[in-house]
Design an enzyme around this catalytic site. Structure first.
Site, PDB file in Angstrom:
ATOM      1  N   TRP A  75      12.545  -9.883 -22.678  1.00 20.91           N
ATOM      2  CA  TRP A  75      12.284  -8.974 -24.043  1.00 20.91           C
ATOM      3  C   TRP A  75      10.970  -8.189 -23.828  1.00 20.91           C
ATOM      4  O   TRP A  75      10.983  -7.263 -24.500  1.00 20.91           O
ATOM      5  CB  TRP A  75      12.689  -9.790 -25.070  1.00 20.91           C
ATOM      6  CG  TRP A  75      14.184 -10.093 -25.255  1.00 20.91           C
ATOM      7  CD1 TRP A  75      14.773 -11.136 -25.014  1.00 20.91           C
ATOM      8  CD2 TRP A  75      15.221  -9.068 -25.592  1.00 20.91           C
ATOM      9  NE1 TRP A  75      16.367 -10.852 -24.992  1.00 20.91           N
ATOM     10  CE2 TRP A  75      16.513  -9.518 -25.383  1.00 20.91           C
ATOM     11  CE3 TRP A  75      15.153  -7.631 -26.032  1.00 20.91           C
ATOM     12  CZ2 TRP A  75      17.672  -8.943 -25.819  1.00 20.91           C
ATOM     13  CZ3 TRP A  75      16.175  -6.961 -26.116  1.00 20.91           C
ATOM     14  CH2 TRP A  75      17.571  -7.676 -26.216  1.00 20.91           C
ATOM     15  N   GLU A  76      10.063  -9.061 -23.441  1.00 20.78           N
ATOM     16  CA  GLU A  76       8.815  -8.124 -23.610  1.00 20.78           C
ATOM     17  C   GLU A  76       8.782  -7.143 -22.527  1.00 20.78           C
ATOM     18  O   GLU A  76       8.243  -5.929 -22.806  1.00 20.78           O
ATOM     19  CB  GLU A  76       7.617  -9.234 -23.505  1.00 20.78           C
ATOM     20  CG  GLU A  76       7.366 -10.118 -24.450  1.00 20.78           C
ATOM     21  CD  GLU A  76       6.899  -9.387 -25.834  1.00 20.78           C
ATOM     22  OE1 GLU A  76       6.446  -8.066 -25.594  1.00 20.78           O
ATOM     23  OE2 GLU A  76       6.877  -9.878 -26.893  1.00 20.78           O
ATOM     24  N   GLY A  77       9.296  -7.576 -21.204  1.00 18.54           N
ATOM     25  CA  GLY A  77       9.153  -6.597 -20.136  1.00 18.54           C
ATOM     26  C   GLY A  77       7.806  -6.414 -19.520  1.00 18.54           C
ATOM     27  O   GLY A  77       6.703  -6.339 -20.121  1.00 18.54           O
TER      28      GLY A  77
END
Length: 226
Positions: A16-18
């Site tokens: 989700w952060e990437g």
């Protein structure tokens, strides 16, 4: 010993952060701050991330693990009820994203934490879903992230409702094993009883009684397991 997050939580954080090798402005804020790099890192080398900063993936992962470890220690100190590893991980991911709170809204002063510490586990997914805005605007990315955190929270856990209790059903007594056992003995009894004479009839009665005793014992163990 401070509780740490499991591998599934770390993988979800990275997803989700990437990873971004070059610093980029916050797309949800009016002035673009804070600048972010790596896996959602806003601080590197003891200072705020600045435009033009770069980072390699191994270093970004190391910083993410350190950040989650620090957040996990704070979350652990605030929760007063038992949680599974996945539930703990979901709380850490949420707190890491929205902040711990204090002067601003965050995990420590959230309704979510109050409800959880009151034992209302079922309220957590809905409370997570409320945190979907940035600067007052609903963000699709936050909606999806909250859904992923709620999924991790619920994974592998049985949640009771007002109509379903978290209890296992007793097995049914009519199983193939009981039918086969009783049928075999009754067949043997019938075969013996078909002969002539008092001995054959006596043996037939013995077989019938044995079949009933075995069936009763088997059923009792199935219906009332130890």
């Amino acid at each position: 010993m401070t509780r740490t997050v499991n591998a599934e939580t770390l993988a979800l954080a990275k997803q989700w952060e990437g990873f971004r090798a070059t610093a980029y402005p916050d797309p949800g804020s009016r002035d673009g701050t804070p600048w972010t790099i790596g896996y959602g890192q806003t601080v590197i080398a003891g200072r705020a991330v600045r435009k033009g900063d770069t980072i390699k993936e191994p270093e970004a992962e190391r910083l993410l693990i350190m950040r989650l470890r620090e957040t996990a220690a704070k979350v652990e100190a605030l929760i007063k009820v038992p949680v599974t590893d996945n539930q703990f991980g979901a709380l850490v991911l949420f707190a890491d994203n929205v902040g711990m709170g204090g002067q601003k809204p965050g995990f420590s002063n959230s309704t979510l934490l109050k409800k959880l510490n009151a034992g209302d586990y079922a309220a957590v997914p809905a409370q997570l879903a409320r945190w979907n805005k940035n600067d007052g605007k609903v963000m699709d990315g936050l909606v999806n992230r909250r859904a992923a955190e709620a999924g991790l929270w619920a994974k592998g856990a049985f949640v009771s409702t007002s109509t379903v209790d978290a209890t296992a059903q007793a097995p049914k007594w009519a199983t193939p094993e009981t039918i086969a056992a009783g049928g075999g003995l009754l067949t043997g009894a019938a075969g013996i009883a078909s002969g002539n004479g008092p001995v054959q009839w006596a043996l037939g009665v013995v077989f019938v009684i044995a079949a009933l005793v075995i069936a009763f014992t088997f059923v009792s163990k199935r219906v009332n397991p130890k």
